[in-house]
Scaffold this motif. Structure first.
Motif, PDB file in Angstrom:
ATOM      1  N   GLU A 174      79.028  25.178 -12.152  1.00  0.00           N
ATOM      2  CA  GLU A 174      78.973  26.208 -11.114  1.00  0.00           C
ATOM      3  C   GLU A 174      79.827  27.412 -11.501  1.00  0.00           C
ATOM      4  OE1 GLU A 174      80.194  24.299  -7.478  1.00  0.00           O
ATOM      5  OE2 GLU A 174      78.479  22.924  -7.516  1.00  0.00           O
ATOM      6  N   GLU A 178      78.658  31.251 -12.087  1.00  0.00           N
ATOM      7  CA  GLU A 178      79.340  32.388 -11.447  1.00  0.00           C
ATOM      8  C   GLU A 178      79.812  33.391 -12.487  1.00  0.00           C
ATOM      9  OE1 GLU A 178      82.459  31.397  -8.568  1.00  0.00           O
ATOM     10  OE2 GLU A 178      81.492  29.436  -8.313  1.00  0.00           O
ATOM     11  N   GLU A 181      76.874  35.318 -13.857  1.00  0.00           N
ATOM     12  CA  GLU A 181      76.441  36.293 -12.856  1.00  0.00           C
ATOM     13  C   GLU A 181      77.388  37.492 -12.815  1.00  0.00           C
ATOM     14  OE1 GLU A 181      73.915  38.024 -10.335  1.00  0.00           O
ATOM     15  OE2 GLU A 181      73.528  36.074 -11.237  1.00  0.00           O
ATOM     16  N   SER A 182      78.686  37.228 -12.901  1.00  0.00           N
ATOM     17  CA  SER A 182      79.667  38.325 -12.871  1.00  0.00           C
ATOM     18  C   SER A 182      79.523  39.229 -14.087  1.00  0.00           C
ATOM     19  CB  SER A 182      81.096  37.772 -12.776  1.00  0.00           C
ATOM     20  OG  SER A 182      81.504  37.222 -14.009  1.00  0.00           O
TER      21      SER A 182
END
Length: 186
Positions: A174, A178, A181-182
């Motif tokens: 996860e 994240e 995505e960042s």
């Protein structure tokens, strides 16, 4: 005062063998996110060891956060004197550099390694001097050295007022999502 112990997988257990490995950035991202939450909840010390892997990465992550949180302190505690002296020269240098950057460093035992009891004493020291442990460990990885710290912290959490957070493989994935995505947002 609130103190956190962060430990977990060694670098080789994570498959990280150099500073350019992309997994390293994901773990630093995860550690910074966890540390930010802890600091904002009142944590003022990170106390960790000097093992290559999660412990050294936790120190790096915490040191990067000191600009935003200058009151946050970092302690590097080793289980015994001359810890890491058998490592390759580059790894010894990395440990020494971290020791010069933290707010406090010492060894739990002032003797060089003599027996496994020193490692048990180290675990007891860490539990006695922290209120919470964050351990990067997955029970599927039974051969991991992090298992020993996980078991002692789990027992402390069951028997006392001690908090334990476990970052397992699913949670690590996860964090990787994240992080990815960042990076797209930039």
């Amino acid at each position: 005062m609130s103190r956190i112990w962060i430990t977990g997988f060694r670098g080789f257990e994570l498959g990280i063998f150099n500073n350019k490995d992309p997994k390293r950035q994901v773990i630093i991202f995860a550690l910074q996110k966890l540390l930010r939450n802890e600091i904002e909840d009142g944590a003022d010390w990170l106390i960790t060891g000097g093992q290559m892997g999660i412990e050294q990465l936790a120190i790096e992550a915490a040191l990067e956060l000191k600009e935003a949180y200058p009151e946050f302190r970092v302690a590097l505690m080793t289980p015994f004197k001359n810890f890491g002296s058998q490592w390759k020269e580059a790894n010894q240098a990395a440990l020494l550099k971290l020791k010069t950057q933290v707010d406090f460093t010492s060894s739990v035992s002032q003797l060089s390694y003599t027996s496994p009891q020193q490692l048990h004493d180290y675990q007891n020291f860490m539990l006695a001097h922290t209120e919470k442990a964050i351990i990067f460990y997955d029970e599927q990885a039974e051969e991991s050295k992090a298992r020993y710290d996980f078991l002692v912290a789990k027992k402390a959490a069951e028997n006392a007022n001690y908090e334990l957070t476990v970052v397992d493989f699913d949670r690590l994935q996860e964090f990787a999502d994240e992080y990815q995505e960042s990076q797209r947002e930039w």
